[in-house]
Design an enzyme around this catalytic site. Structure first.
Site, PDB file in Angstrom:
ATOM      1  CG  ASP A  95      -0.152  -0.156   2.533  1.00 58.05           C
ATOM      2  OD1 ASP A  95       1.086  -0.051   2.505  1.00 58.05           O
ATOM      3  OD2 ASP A  95      -0.794  -0.368   3.581  1.00 58.05           O
ATOM      4  CD  GLU A 117       0.127  -6.765   2.950  1.00 60.13           C
ATOM      5  OE1 GLU A 117       0.259  -5.554   2.707  1.00 60.13           O
ATOM      6  OE2 GLU A 117       0.765  -7.345   3.853  1.00 60.13           O
ATOM      7  CD  GLU A 131       0.424   4.334   4.502  1.00 59.47           C
ATOM      8  OE1 GLU A 131      -0.505   4.977   5.044  1.00 59.47           O
ATOM      9  OE2 GLU A 131       1.626   4.654   4.626  1.00 59.47           O
ATOM     10  CG  HIS A 201       6.236   3.422  10.300  1.00 62.52           C
ATOM     11  ND1 HIS A 201       5.590   3.708   9.119  1.00 62.52           N
ATOM     12  CD2 HIS A 201       5.935   2.148  10.588  1.00 62.52           C
ATOM     13  CE1 HIS A 201       4.943   2.627   8.716  1.00 62.52           C
ATOM     14  NE2 HIS A 201       5.131   1.670   9.588  1.00 62.52           N
ATOM     15  NE  ARG A 203       3.719   9.828   4.772  1.00 61.28           N
ATOM     16  CZ  ARG A 203       4.674  10.605   4.278  1.00 61.28           C
ATOM     17  NH1 ARG A 203       4.490  11.898   4.186  1.00 61.28           N
ATOM     18  NH2 ARG A 203       5.805  10.094   3.842  1.00 61.28           N
ATOM     19  CG  HIS A 234      10.525   4.506  10.347  1.00 63.90           C
ATOM     20  ND1 HIS A 234      10.766   5.535   9.477  1.00 63.90           N
ATOM     21  CD2 HIS A 234       9.985   3.502   9.599  1.00 63.90           C
ATOM     22  CE1 HIS A 234      10.377   5.178   8.252  1.00 63.90           C
ATOM     23  NE2 HIS A 234       9.903   3.943   8.308  1.00 63.90           N
TER      24      HIS A 234
END
Ligand code: UD1
Ligand code: UDP
Length: 372
Positions: A95, A117, A131, A201, A203, A234
């Protein structure tokens, strides 16, 4: 023969595509690998460990890149790769911006796109951001959909996708864990009887949610000084800077650069609990028998929650503290979250994917001896 073109750009895509690349290699199927290098250092860690040498490397990552700029550069770069490589199909995973751009670049050139996926949905275009959009858009553009679970499979059919193009394969991340398993030794943390593992991590968690997650970790670490924490941070500056500023002084919190995959799985395997907003960690935790506290308010991976192996703890400080302390203090509650079988796959997903690619795009039966 025209090759299958595998495209990926970030750490999790590389981990989940590595078993597919390996299977293509083992079966002598013609293939090429293109990386956008949307990630650089943490992509290279995965390429090294799975011994993948890309045929094309767009080397696109820039510091603190924006979504629009990265997407534009991925699209233009992948268009050039598709023209030069002339693949029979493009295969992408997940994604990310890379998968969205791969699907679109393939569509523009009339090349079939196969999506690994496929079919995960949160139902909210804003979370996970961006995503959820990337995954929905990839489904619109794909000719072949490899669903990792029954739920994802049924979601695609409910959306009207042609059933002949949807295959339930399991998630290739379980293949990746099995490939790495010989190198996984449960990690211990010297000076501590038990520890937790943290990754953050996403967003949509930038800003206040990240700050409240960090504050919660701080409070828990101070409240239980005998319990350690390992956090491979990250590299995204929107995460890294805050974590180091806020937690660098705590004796029982160990901040690291990202671990290579085997080291990370060793840490996950040795941890009593994992605190994470990662997709991959939600899938690996049940396989390695480590309960996962998901730092999100929703998940497009509800299977782990339904199986009892993961709990959504949200991003509010008080809720995270309460649920984390409860699990640290209650061994029985932790044991109750250990499941016998992973809801995400059986380690044979890459074989099913390569069989289907061969049958659909290379004009032949699956490679001999590879029955699903
Ligand atoms: C990306 C994906 C996300 C995926 C995550 C996995 C998108 C929009 N986001 O998020 O879906 O879950 O990867 O980790 O596709 N950086 C480095 N070195 C690296 C990698 C990243 O320094 O090896 C820094 C750079 O400053 C870079 C920034 O992190 O600009 C952001 O990278 P990006 O791929 O845009 O976003 P992620 O948050 O990593
Ligand atoms: N991972 C790793 N090293 C680390 C942290 C994570 O190899 O230091 C692996 C982890 O095992 C999982 C994947 O990276 O397979 C998850 O990546 P990330 O959380 O960045 O992205 P997401 O899965 O949320 O898209």
């Amino acid at each position: 023969m025209r090759p299958v073109l595998c495209v990926f750009g970030t750490r999790p895509e590389a981990i989940k595509m590595a078993p597919v690349v390996r299977r293509l290699r083992e079966t002598g199927t013609p293939y090429k690998v293109a990386v956008t290098a949307q990630h650089r250092a943490i992509l290279d860690q995965v390429l090294d460990i799975f011994e993948i040498v890309p045929d094309y490397d767009l080397n696109l990552m820039t510091p603190d890149q924006s979504l629009a700029d990265l997407n534009a550069r991925c699209l233009a770069g992948l268009d050039r790769v598709i023209v030069e490589c002339d693949p029979v199909c493009v295969v992408g995973q997940g994604d990310t911006t890379t998968v969205f751009a791969s699907a679109l670049a393939a569509f523009y050139r009339g090349v079939p796109f196969a999506h690994v996926e496929a079919g995960l949905r949160s139902g909210d275009l804003r979370s996970p951001f961006p995503e959820e959009f990337n995954r929905v858009a990839a489904s619109k553009l794909a000719s072949l959909h490899f669903a990792p679970t029954d739920l994802a499979h049924d979601t695609l059919l409910d959306e009207g996708v042609d059933p002949d193009t949807v295959l339930m394969t399991g998630n290739t991340v379980i293949d990746a864990v099995e490939i790495a398993r010989a190198r996984i030794a449960p990690m211990s943390l010297p000076g501590y009887d038990a520890f937790g593992l943290i990754t953050v991590h996403r967003r949509e968690n930038f800003g206040l949610p990240v700050q409240s997650i960090i504050a919660a970790v701080r409070d828990v670490a101070v409240a239980r000084p005998e319990f350690g924490w390992i956090w491979p941070v990250h590299p995204n500056p929107n995460v890294k800077t805050h974590v180091h500023e806020a937690l660098g002084d705590l004796p029982n919190v160990f901040l690291h650069d990202p671990f290579d995959y085997s080291t990370f799985l060793s840490a996950l395997s040795g941890a009593s609990i994992a605190l994470s907003d990662s997709g991959g960690v939600q899938e690996e935790g049940p396989t390695l028998k480590t309960p996962v506290l998901v730092l999100r308010t929703e998940t497009e991976r509800p299977e782990g929650v339904h199986a009892g192996a993961a709990v959504l703890v949200g991003v509010e400080r008080a809720g995270i503290i309460e649920k984390t302390l409860r699990l640290i203090d209650d061994a029985k509650a932790r044991e109750a979250m250990v499941v016998e079988r992973s809801p995400y796959g059986d380690g044979r997903s890459a074989m099913r994917i390569v069989n289907a690619l061969t049958e659909r795009f290379l004009g032949g039966p699956a490679p001999a001896g590879l029955a699903s």
